[in-house]
Scaffold this motif. Structure first.
Motif, mmCIF file in Angstrom:
data_model
loop_
_atom_site.group_PDB
_atom_site.id
_atom_site.type_symbol
_atom_site.label_atom_id
_atom_site.label_comp_id
_atom_site.label_asym_id
_atom_site.label_seq_id
_atom_site.Cartn_x
_atom_site.Cartn_y
_atom_site.Cartn_z
ATOM 1 N N PHE A 26 6.112 -1.898 -11.312
ATOM 2 C CA PHE A 26 4.789 -1.269 -11.479
ATOM 3 C C PHE A 26 4.973 0.256 -11.581
ATOM 4 O O PHE A 26 4.448 0.921 -12.492
ATOM 5 C CB PHE A 26 3.908 -1.637 -10.271
ATOM 6 N N SER A 27 5.757 0.774 -10.655
ATOM 7 C CA SER A 27 5.988 2.220 -10.633
ATOM 8 C C SER A 27 6.654 2.689 -11.929
ATOM 9 O O SER A 27 6.239 3.679 -12.541
ATOM 10 C CB SER A 27 6.860 2.551 -9.420
ATOM 11 N N ALA A 28 7.666 1.922 -12.365
ATOM 12 C CA ALA A 28 8.371 2.290 -13.603
ATOM 13 C C ALA A 28 7.415 2.236 -14.789
ATOM 14 O O ALA A 28 7.436 3.101 -15.677
ATOM 15 C CB ALA A 28 9.557 1.344 -13.827
ATOM 16 N N GLY A 29 6.549 1.220 -14.808
ATOM 17 C CA GLY A 29 5.601 1.077 -15.909
ATOM 18 C C GLY A 29 4.594 2.211 -15.931
ATOM 19 O O GLY A 29 4.234 2.718 -16.996
ATOM 20 N N MET A 30 4.132 2.624 -14.768
ATOM 21 C CA MET A 30 3.175 3.726 -14.713
ATOM 22 C C MET A 30 3.859 5.033 -15.124
ATOM 23 O O MET A 30 3.269 5.864 -15.818
ATOM 24 C CB MET A 30 2.588 3.864 -13.307
ATOM 25 N N ALA A 31 5.109 5.198 -14.706
ATOM 26 C CA ALA A 31 5.827 6.432 -15.070
ATOM 27 C C ALA A 31 6.030 6.482 -16.578
ATOM 28 O O ALA A 31 5.926 7.548 -17.198
ATOM 29 C CB ALA A 31 7.171 6.484 -14.341
ATOM 30 N N ALA A 32 6.287 5.321 -17.179
ATOM 31 C CA ALA A 32 6.514 5.292 -18.626
ATOM 32 C C ALA A 32 5.250 5.687 -19.384
ATOM 33 O O ALA A 32 5.320 6.215 -20.498
ATOM 34 C CB ALA A 32 6.960 3.887 -19.046
ATOM 35 N N ALA A 33 4.079 5.439 -18.767
ATOM 36 C CA ALA A 33 2.824 5.796 -19.429
ATOM 37 C C ALA A 33 2.455 7.237 -19.206
ATOM 38 O O ALA A 33 1.541 7.738 -19.815
ATOM 39 C CB ALA A 33 1.698 4.907 -18.911
ATOM 40 N N GLN A 34 3.163 7.891 -18.296
ATOM 41 C CA GLN A 34 2.792 9.252 -17.929
ATOM 42 C C GLN A 34 4.012 10.140 -18.047
ATOM 43 O O GLN A 34 4.593 10.538 -17.029
ATOM 44 C CB GLN A 34 2.283 9.284 -16.491
ATOM 45 N N ILE B 185 0.846 -1.202 0.000
ATOM 46 C CA ILE B 185 0.000 0.000 0.000
ATOM 47 C C ILE B 185 0.880 1.251 0.000
ATOM 48 O O ILE B 185 0.622 2.210 -0.737
ATOM 49 C CB ILE B 185 -0.979 -0.024 1.209
ATOM 50 N N ASP B 186 1.959 1.231 0.789
ATOM 51 C CA ASP B 186 2.848 2.408 0.809
ATOM 52 C C ASP B 186 3.424 2.653 -0.582
ATOM 53 O O ASP B 186 3.461 3.784 -1.057
ATOM 54 C CB ASP B 186 3.994 2.208 1.809
ATOM 55 N N ALA B 187 3.864 1.582 -1.248
ATOM 56 C CA ALA B 187 4.483 1.755 -2.574
ATOM 57 C C ALA B 187 3.451 2.212 -3.601
ATOM 58 O O ALA B 187 3.726 3.090 -4.425
ATOM 59 C CB ALA B 187 5.129 0.446 -3.025
#
Ligand SMILES: Cc1ncc(COP(=O)(O)O)c(C=O)c1O
Length: 404
Positions: A389-397, A309-311
């Motif tokens: 997950f974080s890297a993938g979301m950043a790549a989309a945004q 949840i924190d991440a």
């Protein structure tokens, strides 16, 4: 002096080479090398030593005769005792039958209680198995919306009830929302069902994974008039990592009602039935040593839940709440962004992370705009999965950056 026991849930406890051979259902054995599967809700850890020892001891004796149709006395007694002691449920061994998985228990009860064309109310979103077993019985699932938080909409439920409604299907604790329903909530559902002549199928396969201060209440721990209209389905896949052994239980307050369910099944004919070895494993899970292992697993999972949840909260645009129960996080995606299926495919191919998309197929229409992540793994695997997950979301945004 013997060495201290190896920590049960540390990073080294995950047997990756074996999981790559044996963990199917969207998990390690079905993913290309390098992909982390935070997919099907199935732990990455080996089962408790007491279960493994019971399997080995039984196997070594070499006697594998037919078991009784409802399950070995050892199994029925262990499950009934566990339901009485841990859940305060009024259940006798004669009110318990062994079934070939929790999924099979759901299917059996739905078949027994539904005639073709009967309606059964199921939550939306909810695990696909609940509407699936209704449809497979010739019934019609009628969807009742549920949110992550807040009171259940009983007026909406009342409006869904028609002369064809026979059954309310509960998933408590709830997969994928992680809700654990209070005694008061269950009692108000029970009173409504009693008044309207509905039965209750309570899927309690997640009841072992509840994080304090949340408290689990079994349908069979309600007052006798409410317990009497319900059937509880239990399993050993989630709490005890025994998914591949395909063993579960159906429990009812009234042994005669259970006997009628058993008679209506194909277990007396031996067409169906549960491997006795699997029942031996399940009975060992209910032993004091099995429950001590479960307590340690739950402590590990509580930490992984907070890590998750924190991440996820640090990733811009995601909506997530801390589950009270289960080891899945149901993650709301940014509005107007990628569809869950497209995101899941991109994360798998470009970032080496597999998740479950919130498609109607898995969770009903209410799963739209979400992905589900299972955190029943080690701290290190989870950290790397969350980083991806974080890297993938950043790549989309572009421009928003990664915060993992
Ligand atoms: C809500 C729910 N019910 C039933 C099952 C099936 O459990 P089993 O593998 O023991 O059949 C699952 C598995 O994910 C589940 O999440």
């Amino acid at each position: 002096m013997s060495p201290p026991p190896a920590p049960l849930f540390d990073d080294a406890a995950v047997p990756l080479p074996l999981l790559r051979q044996r963990a199917f259902n969207q998990r390690w054995a079905e993913q290309p090398e390098g992909v982390i599967p935070l997919t099907a809700a199935d732990p990455d850890f080996p089962a408790a030593a007491v279960i493994r020892e019971a399997l080995v001891a039984h196997g070594r004796e070499g006697v594998f005769s037919y078991g009784p149709p409802g399950g070995l006395p050892l199994f029925r007694e262990a499950v009934a005792r566990d339901l009485r002691q841990r859940r305060g449920a009024a259940v006798e061994p004669g009110g318990v039958m062994a079934v070939n998985s929790a999924a099979a228990g759901l299917a059996l009860v739905a078949r027994h209680w539904l005639q073709p064309g009967d309606e059964a109310i199921v939550w939306d979103p909810v695990d696909f198995l609940l509407p699936h077993v209704v449809r497979a019985s010739g019934g019609v699932p009628v969807l009742w919306s549920i949110e992550r938080h807040g009171p259940l909409d009983l007026e909406a439920l009342e409006r869904l009830i028609t002369p064809r409604t026979r059954l309310l299907c509960l998933c408590n604790p709830h997969n994928p929302l992680g809700r654990c329903f209070s005694r008061q909530e269950l009692e108000s559902l029970g009173r409504l069902c009693l008044a309207r002549g509905l039965r209750v199928l309570s899927d309690e396969v997640w009841s072992d994974i509840v994080y304090p201060p949340a408290v689990f209440t079994s349908w069979l721990a309600l007052e006798p008039s409410l317990a009497a209209i319900g059937a509880v389905v239990q399993g050993f896949s989630k709490g005890f990592a025994l998914a591949g052994l395909r063993v579960g239980a159906v429990a009812m307050a009234d042994p005669e009602a259970l006997a009628a369910l058993l008679a209506a099944s194909d277990q007396p004919s031996t067409v169906d039935g549960v491997a006795t070895l699997s029942q031996v494993a399940a009975a060992a899970a209910c032993s004091p040593e099995g429950l001590a292992w479960l307590a340690a697993f739950l402590e590990h999972l509580g930490q992984r839940r907070d890590q998750t949840i924190d991440a996820l909260r640090a990733i811009p645009g995601l909506r997530v709440s801390r589950p009270e129960a289960t080891y899945v996080a149901f993650v709301g995606l940014p509005a107007g962004g990628e569809e869950p299926e497209a995101l899941v495919e991109r994360l798998r191919l470009a970032h080496g992370l597999a998740l479950v998309p919130g498609s109607p197929r898995w969770f009903g229409p209410g799963g739209a705009g979400h992905v589900r992540l299972c955190f029943a793994t080690s701290e290190a695997i989870l950290a790397e999965g969350l980083r991806r997950f974080s890297a993938g979301m950043a790549a989309a945004q572009p421009g928003r950056g990664s915060s993992g």
